[in-house]
Design an enzyme around this catalytic site. Structure first.
Site, PDB file in Angstrom:
ATOM      1  CB  SER A  10      41.139  36.391  39.797  1.00 15.37           C
ATOM      2  OG  SER A  10      41.609  37.279  38.808  1.00 15.37           O
ATOM      3  CD  GLU A  69      33.978  39.908  38.049  1.00 13.39           C
ATOM      4  OE1 GLU A  69      35.070  40.239  38.552  1.00 13.39           O
ATOM      5  OE2 GLU A  69      33.393  38.851  38.334  1.00 13.39           O
ATOM      6  CG  HIS A  76      38.246  40.849  39.895  1.00 15.44           C
ATOM      7  ND1 HIS A  76      37.589  39.826  39.249  1.00 15.44           N
ATOM      8  CD2 HIS A  76      39.539  40.446  40.027  1.00 15.44           C
ATOM      9  CE1 HIS A  76      38.449  38.853  38.981  1.00 15.44           C
ATOM     10  NE2 HIS A  76      39.637  39.202  39.453  1.00 15.44           N
TER      11      HIS A  76
END
Length: 571
Positions: free
Chosen positions: A232, A347, A460
């Site tokens: 991330s 995601e 995610h």
């Protein structure tokens, strides 16, 4: 699939350990004694602790909270990091360090684990520290690869201790280092000049990498074989370090998991207006950068983190980013080191929607709602309002039901925030001669069923627990611990630890017993990672063509039409 538990070779590096106790498990009236390894570094001696890992006899020496820079407190609050000072005696590195100042409530709401759990440690401005996880077995003359982890959290939240590196160190036979960097306004608010330089959070990580170069050898690490990796915002920082000239030579491989600096979620900011906006919110407004900074220095740090709605991002035209990242990419201003990068297949499945407070809106999402919620994201990409319905048409067919509308929205946000930037970035690197290995993580962790809707796939950051050996962590309260993993999931974790550590060791994730992972070439092959991993071709080919060819062409046509309309009006 080949059993990976016996695949990775045993220890391979030199380390002179001074232990406080010579016997690890000598039982006394007070119970078993604990080994406390000590290491001499150029700055002083540190004392850590030793931990075990499930399903292996290998032990790991853990050192927590070692400073890699001077504490950024007092007049140093908004300064670039300074080299650390040596200390006298033995520094206790057996307890978890404080996290950098942040909004703890926001951190709790941004869980990156599999079990809705998170450890909260005290927060402090004195937080520029790193943790080291090193296998105890040693072979004279060898050094282990070093894997430096950079945590995510939107540059606003997170900590080095949230990721326990003990299992990856044990199974991968690598030295794992997790670093902290200043967050929020402390790491990124800038006046655009010397009074408050920007990109301080990035510079903190550079300082940590410099510390690794000069100090990791006594811990068994090879300073000439350093891999930076992150997820991330951490992956975004990895790609930023890759492009920045001041980090040249500090690492030799890079891994970005669902995070690239060219994402729309991390646009460069205009520093002075943002600084003024924030300063006004805390009664420090001034037309003078020097006065503004002096006022902010007088404020309590914990009061400053309470302020909301401040834009936090990087700036350009400084020592870290002399030009925009897109320009550095296009001009191939980067080293041709091996790069492994990828995304998940969902995601925006749940976590990011929850942190953005839009999860509840998915239940009754109409086409009009989809367009309205997407407008701010598309506006950042400079899509004219008149063209935005074209984007919705690409993702949503007429007559789609609510579940299809929800998925279209999730796919749209995932594409523009992570997948398309990752694919474009990977092609720039491939064309410049970098060995590139691309993946899509596709497995839905079994623990998701406890707290995520059934429609969530590989959300995610869901690969983190597999990369860090979550099923094998002895501390089951750890953020990435995955004690309820199935046997197939344990095997997947072993495989991914082997792939990531093999890449750190050789620059190539392929090895004996591992699924074949083709290097990215003109065929655009990549690895689909799951319980049964396989090779894929041209990830998101249709969507990539839409965003890189079809939509830009439509926008150009729209602009030409607007100009042609203006000419008669002016006449």
């Amino acid at each position: 699939m080949t059993n990976m538990r016996t695949m990775i070779p045993a220890g391979s590096s030199v380390l002179v350990w001074v232990t406080c106790l010579l016997l690890a498990f000598v039982t006394t009236v007070t119970g078993p004694k604990v080994i406390q390894p000590e290491v001499d570094t150029p700055l002083g001696r540190v004392r850590g602790r030793q931990v075990g890992v499930k399903d292996t006899d290998r032990m790991v020496n853990v050192f927590l909270g070692i400073p890699f820079a001077q504490a950024p407190v007092g007049p140093l609050r908004f300064s670039a990091p300074l080299p650390p000072q040596p200390w006298e005696g033995v520094r206790d590195a057996s307890i978890n360090p404080p996290m950098c100042l942040q909004d703890v409530e926001k951190m709790i709401n941004s869980r990156f684990g599999l079990n809705e759990k998170i450890k909260i440690f005290p927060i402090s401005e004195d937080c520029l520290t790193l943790n080291i996880y090193s296998p105890t077995e040693i072979t004279a003359g060898d050094k282990r690869p070093v894997m430096v982890w950079i945590h995510g959290g939107s540059l606003l939240v997170g900590s080095s201790t949230s990721q326990d590196g003990s299992a990856l160190a044990a199974y991968g036979d690598v030295v794992v280092v997790t670093v902290q960097y200043r967050l929020g306004i402390f790491g990124f608010l800038s006046t655009g000049d010397k009074h408050m330089p920007g990109n301080r959070g990035f510079l903190d990580v550079v300082a940590a990498l410099r510390w690794v170069q000069g100090n990791i050898a006594p811990f068994g690490g090879d300073p000439n074989c350093v891999t930076i990796f992150g997820n991330s915002a951490g992956g975004m920082i990895v790609s930023s370090l890759f492009l920045s000239p001041i980090s040249a030579g500090l690492f030799h491989r890079a891994i970005s998991q669902s995070g690239i600096v060219t994402t729309i979620m991390m646009e460069d900011m205009k520093p002075w207006p943002e600084a003024q906006n924030f300063a006004n919110s805390v009664a420090c407004g001034s037309a003078s950068p020097a006065e503004l900074v002096q006022c902010l220095l007088q404020k309590e740090g914990k009061d400053l983190i309470k302020q909301k709605n401040v834009n936090i991002s990087y700036i350009v035209n400084d020592s870290f980013f002399p030009q925009r990242p897109e320009k550095l990419l296009a001009d191939q201003q980067f080293p041709t080191v091996p790069y492994l990068l990828g995304v998940t297949n969902h995601e925006f499945g749940w976590l990011l929607l929850k942190s953005l407070n839009i999860l509840d809106k998915l239940e009754h999402l109409s086409r009009e709602d989809l367009l309205e919620i997407s407008r701010p994201f598309l506006a950042i990409m400079e899509v004219p309002p008149e063209i935005m319905p074209t984007v919705i048409d690409e993702y949503l067919d007429n007559g789609s039901d609510q579940s299809a509308t929800r998925y279209a929205f999730q796919e749209l946000l995932g594409d523009i925030s992570f997948i398309i930037p990752t694919l474009n970035f990977s092609k720039y690197l491939r064309d410049a001669g970098c060995p590139v290995f691309l993946y899509e993580f596709q497995h839905t962790p079994s623990s998701f069923a406890k707290f995520k809707p059934a429609w969530v796939k590989a959300d995610h950051a869901s690969e983190n627990s597999f990369v860090f050996g979550g099923p094998f962590l002895t501390d089951e309260s750890s953020l990435l611990a995955f004690p309820e993993a199935t046997e197939e999931e344990k095997q997947l974790s072993l495989t991914m630890m082997a792939q990531w550590s093999q890449f750190a060791r050789t620059g190539n994730p392929n090895g004996k017993g591992l699924p074949p992972w083709p290097q990215l070439n003109q065929l655009e092959q990549y690895l689909e990672i799951g319980l049964e991993s396989r090779t894929g071709v041209k990830l998101k080919k249709g969507r990539l063509q839409f965003w890189t060819e079809t939509l830009p062409r439509k926008i150009q046509e729209w602009h030409r039409e607007q100009r042609s309309r203006k000419v008669p009006e002016e006449l």
